[in-house]
Design an enzyme around this catalytic site. Structure first.
Site, PDB file in Angstrom:
ATOM      1  N   CYS A  86       0.824  -1.224   0.000  1.00 12.70           N
ATOM      2  CA  CYS A  86       0.000   0.000   0.000  1.00 12.70           C
ATOM      3  C   CYS A  86       0.847   1.257   0.000  1.00 12.70           C
ATOM      4  CB  CYS A  86      -0.937  -0.010   1.200  1.00 12.70           C
ATOM      5  SG  CYS A  86      -1.898  -1.522   1.292  1.00 12.70           S
ATOM      6  N   HIS A 344      -9.116   3.065  -1.959  1.00 16.37           N
ATOM      7  CA  HIS A 344      -7.793   2.507  -1.653  1.00 16.37           C
ATOM      8  C   HIS A 344      -7.337   1.536  -2.735  1.00 16.37           C
ATOM      9  CE1 HIS A 344      -4.354   1.308   0.558  1.00 16.37           C
ATOM     10  NE2 HIS A 344      -4.866   0.281   1.207  1.00 16.37           N
TER      11      HIS A 344
END
Lengths: 404, 91
Positions: A86, A344
């Site tokens: 991420c 996301h």
């Protein structure tokens, strides 16, 4: 290191786009950034491309950046692929910053892109769990949301936090997202709607959790001298970038997932990476006008308030309830909507954070524009991004400080 | 160099009842972080309790067990470590 600035940013909206490929998403963000900066694309000298999971999700295991940028019309330059779960695209930005800061190049491109909707949600969820040691953890059925839920329950016990409080934090994110044209979710939600969504791992409900998303964000990075020479009107200075992998009992590194530090607020103590960035930038938390933080779950945001030095440990709930972190507050957090509302798309998230901060610092954030502490526009912004988990902490904890 | 056995006993650091399981696992199950007596914190399943919020308490003493946590696509058993509450055994 010489001064390095963001000359322009570009984004594709986050969301579920079955008809769009990585090339469509990435190419769009790149050209938006080129247009925003007003640079000649032939002047870009190198590119760093952040992506986490295209290999497993789309099958494009190798040369991801080269394939996407070739499609976008860029080639003949070094293209370097960067993967750190991420935090992939924060690391892409970091490498571009170093490449330009070192004097090796004057103009670089940083791109983050992810295509998570592949028509098989269970597969996508399973693949996210590879952001850790697959031999040790993934094979045992590890789920990130389970880890976050375990952390939150500790903090509920120690600080008297409630599930309703968490829902209120999620409401803030959804409201900000509703004002962001790049957000995956642009509809405000109520506390009741958030609490009545399906339980993922108690106390977390579905609408508190970061999304799966398709998306891409890009930035054109150049030296301050080059920005002046090119007549870039509103450069945003990259004042500090700090990244560390968790270490063995290294007190500097713990990020939001650290489990071992016993502090008044439970497991997530001071964010030493952010403090290192404050020091490098010569500022303190009191100087921040806004921050984008890595709220993999909306309530995780609470713990970061004291971690970043915005309030004292134990005061997070009162600090939030005072309205300080709302758009109208003294230190708005996640004006983009954050990971649960903006979205996301994992390998693109870091540059989405940077793009939001750049828009705010330039006064270009339209309906969600904040006035800054002095009412003369925000001047100092922090991005806090984390990627992956290895035993004992985050695989990458990142803090970036931008100023105008 | 000396061989040292670790991990026989641990303490529960945090846990969650996971209701969204990856392939091969059947929810709900308990995912936890456990701190073994020698120091390190590990990810582990918790064995021997009904997967409910009130089934465990943080700080609770645990004992190592080895168990089949799932079967692979060829129905072979996948063995792993897990921890089981000590007081469950005393009951």
């Amino acid at each position: 290191m010489r001064d390095v600035v963001v000359a322009g940013i570009g984004m594709h909206r986050c969301g579920k786009f079955p008809a769009l490929s990585l090339k469509d998403l990435g190419g769009h963000a790149v050209w938006e950034a080129i247009r925003d900066a007003g640079v000649d694309p032939r002047a870009i000298e190198c590119a760093y491309v952040g992506n986490a999971a295209a290999g497993l999700l789309t099958g494009q295991e190798m040369v991801r950046g080269q394939v996407v940028l070739r499609w976008a019309g860029l080639g003949g330059i070094p293209i370097i692929n960067v993967e750190t779960a991420c935090a992939s695209s924060t690391l892409a930005l970091r490498e571009a910053w170093i490449a330009v800061g070192s004097g090796m190049y004057d103009i670089a491109l940083a791109l983050g892109m992810e295509k998570m909707f592949i028509g098989d949600t269970a597969k996508s969820i399973g693949i996210v769990a590879t952001a850790t040691d697959v031999e040790w953890i993934t094979a045992l059925g590890f789920q990130f949301m389970g880890m976050y839920a375990g952390n939150l329950k500790l903090q509920m016990e120690r600080n008297g936090w409630t599930q309703e409080l968490f829902a209120k934090v999620a409401v803030k994110g959804k409201r900000n997202g509703s004002l962001n044209p790049f957000a995956q979710y642009q509809t405000p939600q109520t506390v009741e709607e958030i609490l009545s969504s399906r339980v993922v791992a108690w106390p977390l409900t579905l609408y508190m959790c970061s999304t799966m998303g398709d998306g891409a964000a890009a930035a054109i990075i150049c030296s301050r001298e080059k920005a002046q020479a090119l007549g870039i009107q509103r450069p945003v200075h990259i004042r500090a970038q700090v990244t560390r992998a968790s270490g063995f009992s290294d007190p500097r590194v713990h990020g939001q997932v650290h489990q071992e530090e016993e502090t008044p607020t439970g497991p997530s103590g001071r964010n030493e990476i952010a403090y290192e960035a404050y020091e490098a930038a010569g500022i303190g938390p009191e100087d921040l006008d806004l921050a984008e933080i890595h709220d993999a779950t909306a309530p995780a945001e609470l713990g970061t308030y004291s971690g970043l030095g915005l309030c004292n440990p134990g005061d997070e709930a009162a600090f939030f309830l005072s309205g300080a972190t709302q758009l109208e507050g003294t230190i708005p957090i996640n004006t983009s909507g954050g990971l649960a509302a903006r979205g996301h798309p994992i390998g693109a998230t870091g540059l989405y954070q940077i793009a939001e901060l750049v828009l705010q610092l330039r006064g270009d954030a339209a309906k969600r524009q904040i006035p800054g502490r002095r009412g003369t526009g925000p001047k100092v912004a922090l991005a806090s991004n984390g990627g992956g988990v290895v035993e004992g902490g985050a695989a990458a904890s990142c803090a970036t400080i931008l100023t105008v | 160099m000396e061989e040292v056995h670790i991990g026989k006993y641990a303490e529960l650091v945090s846990f969650a009842v996971v209701r969204q399981a990856p392939e091969g696992f059947t929810p709900p199950f308990i995912q936890a972080n456990v701190k073994i007596d020698e120091g390190p914190v590990f990810f582990s399943h918790i064995d021997g309790v009904v997967p409910k919020e009130d089934a465990l308490r943080v700080g609770q003493r645990l004992r190592l067990v080895i168990k089949t946590i799932r079967r692979d696509s060829e129905d072979k058993e996948i063995l792993a470590w897990a921890y089981r509450p000590l007081d469950e055994e005393n009951n």
